[in-house]
Write an enzyme that holds these catalytic residues in place. Structure first.
Site, PDB file in Angstrom:
ATOM      1  N   HIS A 157      28.527  15.134  63.891  1.00 54.93           N
ATOM      2  CA  HIS A 157      27.553  16.066  64.500  1.00 54.93           C
ATOM      3  C   HIS A 157      27.875  16.302  65.978  1.00 54.93           C
ATOM      4  O   HIS A 157      26.971  16.596  66.759  1.00 54.93           O
ATOM      5  CB  HIS A 157      26.115  15.548  64.377  1.00 54.93           C
ATOM      6  CG  HIS A 157      25.769  15.030  63.018  1.00 54.93           C
ATOM      7  ND1 HIS A 157      25.148  15.800  62.062  1.00 54.93           N
ATOM      8  CD2 HIS A 157      25.968  13.828  62.446  1.00 54.93           C
ATOM      9  CE1 HIS A 157      24.981  15.086  60.963  1.00 54.93           C
ATOM     10  NE2 HIS A 157      25.468  13.875  61.175  1.00 54.93           N
ATOM     11  N   SER A 278      41.448  33.143  85.628  1.00 51.14           N
ATOM     12  CA  SER A 278      40.411  34.160  85.592  1.00 51.14           C
ATOM     13  C   SER A 278      40.661  35.134  86.730  1.00 51.14           C
ATOM     14  O   SER A 278      41.124  34.751  87.806  1.00 51.14           O
ATOM     15  CB  SER A 278      39.042  33.509  85.741  1.00 51.14           C
ATOM     16  OG  SER A 278      38.123  34.419  86.299  1.00 51.14           O
ATOM     17  N   LYS A 284      39.415  28.694  87.811  1.00 51.93           N
ATOM     18  CA  LYS A 284      39.473  28.557  86.355  1.00 51.93           C
ATOM     19  C   LYS A 284      40.879  28.363  85.790  1.00 51.93           C
ATOM     20  O   LYS A 284      41.840  28.946  86.250  1.00 51.93           O
ATOM     21  CB  LYS A 284      38.873  29.816  85.698  1.00 51.93           C
ATOM     22  CG  LYS A 284      37.396  29.963  85.935  1.00 51.93           C
ATOM     23  CD  LYS A 284      36.571  29.155  84.967  1.00 51.93           C
ATOM     24  CE  LYS A 284      36.736  29.724  83.601  1.00 51.93           C
ATOM     25  NZ  LYS A 284      35.592  29.999  82.859  1.00 51.93           N
ATOM     26  N   GLU A 291      42.007  29.324  71.935  1.00 47.74           N
ATOM     27  CA  GLU A 291      40.920  30.279  71.654  1.00 47.74           C
ATOM     28  C   GLU A 291      41.415  31.434  70.796  1.00 47.74           C
ATOM     29  O   GLU A 291      40.750  31.862  69.847  1.00 47.74           O
ATOM     30  CB  GLU A 291      40.355  30.838  72.968  1.00 47.74           C
ATOM     31  CG  GLU A 291      39.514  29.852  73.742  1.00 47.74           C
ATOM     32  CD  GLU A 291      39.095  30.439  75.075  1.00 47.74           C
ATOM     33  OE1 GLU A 291      37.904  30.730  75.243  1.00 47.74           O
ATOM     34  OE2 GLU A 291      39.957  30.608  75.958  1.00 47.74           O
TER      35      GLU A 291
END
Ligand code: ARG
Length: 468
Positions: A157, A278, A284, A291
């Site tokens: 979980h 970014s 970043k 992804e």
């Protein structure tokens, strides 16, 4: 505009919008090397069986070679009115080799021709994917072997559960990609079947030698039923299903890499070369590769669904709907090989933050099960032990401590069976190394799994050579 090879019974010429709508050349031109390979074999078979003469076959072979050279060197002119790659090649052959070109299509239909081309294409593509999967599995095993001393929280979980070896976690992916490898191998056998000789659907009246064609094209089997040979695309569905399952595994691994590289986890760092920045936030460093792999999984599932939907309910044998099989197939082949490629480059560059991973194991009550097991060893039934430890966790939480930070006096409040030896019982190393059940996370067990995998992979290298 070119004359249609099927133009005989028509009195009107095809409307331009129809030519555009029915044309598949932009997509199926990719099949050209396979179309020519298939035609060469077909032509040799026609000569061997005396359906055409040896000298005619020689002219055809020479002509096909010229067409191939033009295609290889981007000198070939494409034209919507010629529909697909099969008709393009035949039309050009007619220009280059003359009248003899009209004999190439004897005892053949575009229906068995396209089935052959797709099988030849997919046999190559699946063979390459199988080899890439062996490389990926090798890389995972090497990482597992290298980082055997790193411990980390195991989750259920996405809540901390029990400590595991990082290598054990990696070897879970080894198992998944091994099953993928097995699935692709099994699928390969059903791709590797020669359909030519089925002609349009019913077979042919010419004395063809299908086994000879199969031998020339290195197929171990010929399709047993001519109608099935031209109507079957389940080998594509199967490949797309294998690819979809493989992409599930990739997207789960990607998700973990994404989470692990967040500041909150900080378990790993992707190398600069395999991350992006970014345009607005200078600090970043984004995990775009995992992804995108995660995102591309959706497109592969889409290809599987479009193939299933296209085939569902089609009457035998060939239907033009089936022309729509190539786009999803090519798309999935490209996505899967790209993902395998990029992972093979990215994985060895990942930096593992050993300290951070090891530290994460000592916070979050990952030793609660082991404390319960300790009480069971001392004679308490498991359910009772579970309740005892539950109370101890509650107490520790209100006092802002971990179980192993409680004093022996505090622990004894929950059970008089707890003694000084409890602290040794609860070290992370001991918790991990006690889990010696087959397939468990104990160092010794994981090492066995790694050794077994290394032996397995040696065998798979040999198999990969056979496929080539
Ligand atoms: N371009 C077609 C396809 O990909 C080739 C087969 C055409 N056959 C036919 N009967 N129209 O399926």
């Amino acid at each position: 505009m070119s004359e249609k090879p099927w133009g005989g019974r028509f009195s009107q010429k095809t409307d331009q919008s129809v030519e555009h709508f029915t044309s598949s050349i932009d997509i199926d031109r990719r099949l050209y090397p396979y179309d020519i390979q298939g035609s060469l074999a077909h032509c040799k078979m026609l000569a061997k069986t005396g359906i055409i003469s040896q000298s005619e076959a020689a002219e055809l072979v020479e002509g096909l070679g010229k067409v191939k050279r033009e295609l290889d060197h981007n000198q070939f002119v494409f034209d919507d009115s010629l529909e697909d790659i099969h008709m393009h090649i035949e039309a050009r052959l007619l220009q280059l080799a003359g009248k003899v070109a009209q004999k190439l299509h004897t005892a053949r239909s575009r229906n068995d021709q396209v089935a052959l081309d797709v099988r030849l294409f997919l046999r190559d593509a699946a063979g390459r994917i199988i080899i890439q999967l062996v490389e990926l599995r090798k890389m995972i095993v090497e990482m597992a072997k290298k980082h055997l001393e790193i411990m980390m929280p195991g989750y259920t979980h996405l809540q901390k559960a029990q400590p595991v070896l990082f290598s054990h976690h990696l070897m879970a992916y080894y198992e998944m990609f091994t099953r993928d490898w097995e699935r692709f191998n099994s699928c390969f056998e059903r791709i590797n079947i020669m359909p030519l000789g089925a002609a349009a659907l019913a077979g042919t009246t010419y004395p063809v030698d299908r086994h000879y064609t199969a031998k020339l094209l290195d197929f171990p089997k010929i399709a047993a039923n001519s109608m099935d040979a031209v109507a079957d695309r389940d080998f594509i569905v199967e490949f797309l299903a294998c690819a979809s399952i493989c992409m599930i595994h990739f997207s789960r691994l990607s998700e973990e890499l994404i989470i692990w590289s967040s500041a909150e986890f900080n378990f790993i760092e992707l190398s600069d070369a395999f991350s992006t920045g970014s345009s607005i936030m200078p600090q970043k460093k984004n995990p775009d590769i995992p992804e995108l792999v995660r995102g591309k999984a959706g497109r592969v599932f889409g290809d599987l669904v479009s193939m299933l939907t296209m085939l569902k309910g089609l009457p035998l044998a060939y239907n033009r709907d089936m022309q729509e099989d190539k786009q999803p197939l090519f798309n999935t082949v490209d996505i899967l090989s790209d993902c395998l490629n990029i992972y093979l480059q990215m994985l060895p560059e990942i930096k593992i933050n050993k300290e951070q991973m090891n530290a994460a194991v000592s916070i979050g009550f990952l030793n609660a099960t082991d404390l319960a097991d300790y009480l069971v060893i001392k004679g308490l039934p498991f359910r009772e032990a579970h309740a005892c430890v539950g109370k101890a966790v509650g107490y520790a939480l209100t006092n802002n401590k971990e179980l192993h930070q409680l004093s022996i006096k505090e622990l004894k409040q929950f059970s008089r069976l707890i003694n000084d030896d409890v602290f040794d019982h609860l070290t992370v190393e001991n918790m991990i190394n006690r889990r010696t059940s087959q397939g468990g996370t104990a160092t010794k067990t994981v090492l066995e799994a790694i050794k077994k995998a290394m032996i397995e992979l040696k065998g798979h290298d040999l198999k990969a050579i056979q496929i080539r």
